[in-house]
Design a protein around this motif. Structure first.
Motif, mmCIF file in Angstrom:
data_model
loop_
_atom_site.group_PDB
_atom_site.id
_atom_site.type_symbol
_atom_site.label_atom_id
_atom_site.label_comp_id
_atom_site.label_asym_id
_atom_site.label_seq_id
_atom_site.Cartn_x
_atom_site.Cartn_y
_atom_site.Cartn_z
ATOM 1 N N UNK A 90 0.710 -1.213 -0.020
ATOM 2 C CA UNK A 90 -0.229 0.126 -0.108
ATOM 3 C C UNK A 90 0.913 1.195 -0.265
ATOM 4 N N UNK A 91 2.257 0.962 0.094
ATOM 5 C CA UNK A 91 3.162 2.478 0.175
ATOM 6 C C UNK A 91 2.820 3.027 1.395
ATOM 7 N N UNK A 92 2.490 2.580 2.437
ATOM 8 C CA UNK A 92 2.257 3.159 3.577
ATOM 9 C C UNK A 92 3.324 2.652 4.877
ATOM 10 N N UNK A 93 3.152 3.302 5.814
ATOM 11 C CA UNK A 93 4.007 2.616 6.904
ATOM 12 C C UNK A 93 3.266 1.587 7.713
ATOM 13 N N UNK A 94 4.111 0.635 8.520
ATOM 14 C CA UNK A 94 3.677 -0.346 9.109
ATOM 15 C C UNK A 94 2.839 0.170 10.328
ATOM 16 N N UNK A 95 3.129 1.245 10.846
ATOM 17 C CA UNK A 95 2.156 1.803 11.864
ATOM 18 C C UNK A 95 0.883 2.219 11.433
ATOM 19 N N UNK A 96 0.762 2.859 9.978
ATOM 20 C CA UNK A 96 -0.513 2.765 9.589
ATOM 21 C C UNK A 96 -1.372 1.830 9.408
ATOM 22 N N UNK A 97 -0.795 0.545 9.250
ATOM 23 C CA UNK A 97 -1.673 -0.586 9.384
ATOM 24 C C UNK A 97 -1.927 -1.067 10.697
ATOM 25 N N UNK A 98 -0.909 -0.776 11.683
ATOM 26 C CA UNK A 98 -1.364 -1.132 13.046
ATOM 27 C C UNK A 98 -2.391 -0.203 13.641
ATOM 28 N N UNK A 99 -2.550 0.978 13.488
ATOM 29 C CA UNK A 99 -3.598 1.716 13.528
ATOM 30 C C UNK A 99 -4.993 1.436 13.166
ATOM 31 N N UNK A 140 -5.769 -1.852 12.398
ATOM 32 C CA UNK A 140 -5.819 -2.982 12.919
ATOM 33 C C UNK A 140 -6.712 -2.744 14.313
ATOM 34 N N UNK A 141 -5.960 -1.421 15.058
ATOM 35 C CA UNK A 141 -6.628 -1.293 16.381
ATOM 36 C C UNK A 141 -8.126 -0.612 16.223
ATOM 37 N N UNK A 142 -8.173 0.248 15.154
ATOM 38 C CA UNK A 142 -9.411 0.839 14.978
ATOM 39 C C UNK A 142 -10.537 -0.155 14.823
ATOM 40 N N UNK A 143 -10.238 -1.020 13.900
ATOM 41 C CA UNK A 143 -11.210 -1.966 13.584
ATOM 42 C C UNK A 143 -11.324 -3.072 14.846
ATOM 43 N N UNK A 144 -10.619 -3.123 15.647
ATOM 44 C CA UNK A 144 -10.713 -3.967 16.855
ATOM 45 C C UNK A 144 -11.640 -3.099 17.649
ATOM 46 N N UNK A 145 -11.510 -2.056 17.907
ATOM 47 C CA UNK A 145 -12.372 -1.020 18.487
ATOM 48 C C UNK A 145 -13.723 -1.119 18.041
ATOM 49 N N UNK A 146 -13.861 -1.089 16.578
ATOM 50 C CA UNK A 146 -14.952 -1.174 16.099
ATOM 51 C C UNK A 146 -16.040 -2.579 16.305
ATOM 52 N N UNK A 147 -14.956 -3.381 16.874
ATOM 53 C CA UNK A 147 -15.516 -4.744 16.891
ATOM 54 C C UNK A 147 -15.864 -5.403 15.579
ATOM 55 N N UNK A 148 -14.792 -5.289 14.683
ATOM 56 C CA UNK A 148 -14.926 -5.929 13.548
ATOM 57 C C UNK A 148 -14.908 -7.704 13.661
#
Ligand SMILES: [Zn+2]
Length: 67
Positions: A44-53, A55-63
């Motif tokens: 995705x040409x982004x940082x690993x941290x972007x992906x981690x964030x 993941x965290x958001x999706x978990x918080x949303x209850x994905x």
């Protein structure tokens, strides 16, 4: 539980469940092959941290992919 691991298709690292879930969420819901977070970040040409964030958001949303 099965005893065979799932590996990143690029670097062959053993994948954790979050890495599989984020790949399904961001790339292809029906994927049978996956990328680890570092390879996904390059994809995705982004940082690993972007992906981690994400993941965290999706978990918080209850994905359900992350449950
Ligand atoms: Zn990889």
């Amino acid at each position: 539980m099965t005893d065979h691991n799932t590996y990143c298709t690029k670097c062959k690292k053993v994948l954790i469940r979050d890495e599989i879930a984020i790949y399904l969420r961001l790339v292809n819901r029906n994927a049978k092959e996956y990328l680890c977070i570092p390879c996904l970040a390059k994809h995705f040409k982004c940082s690993e941290q972007d992906i981690q964030v994400r993941i965290k958001r999706l978990k918080e949303m209850g994905c359900t992919l992350f449950s």
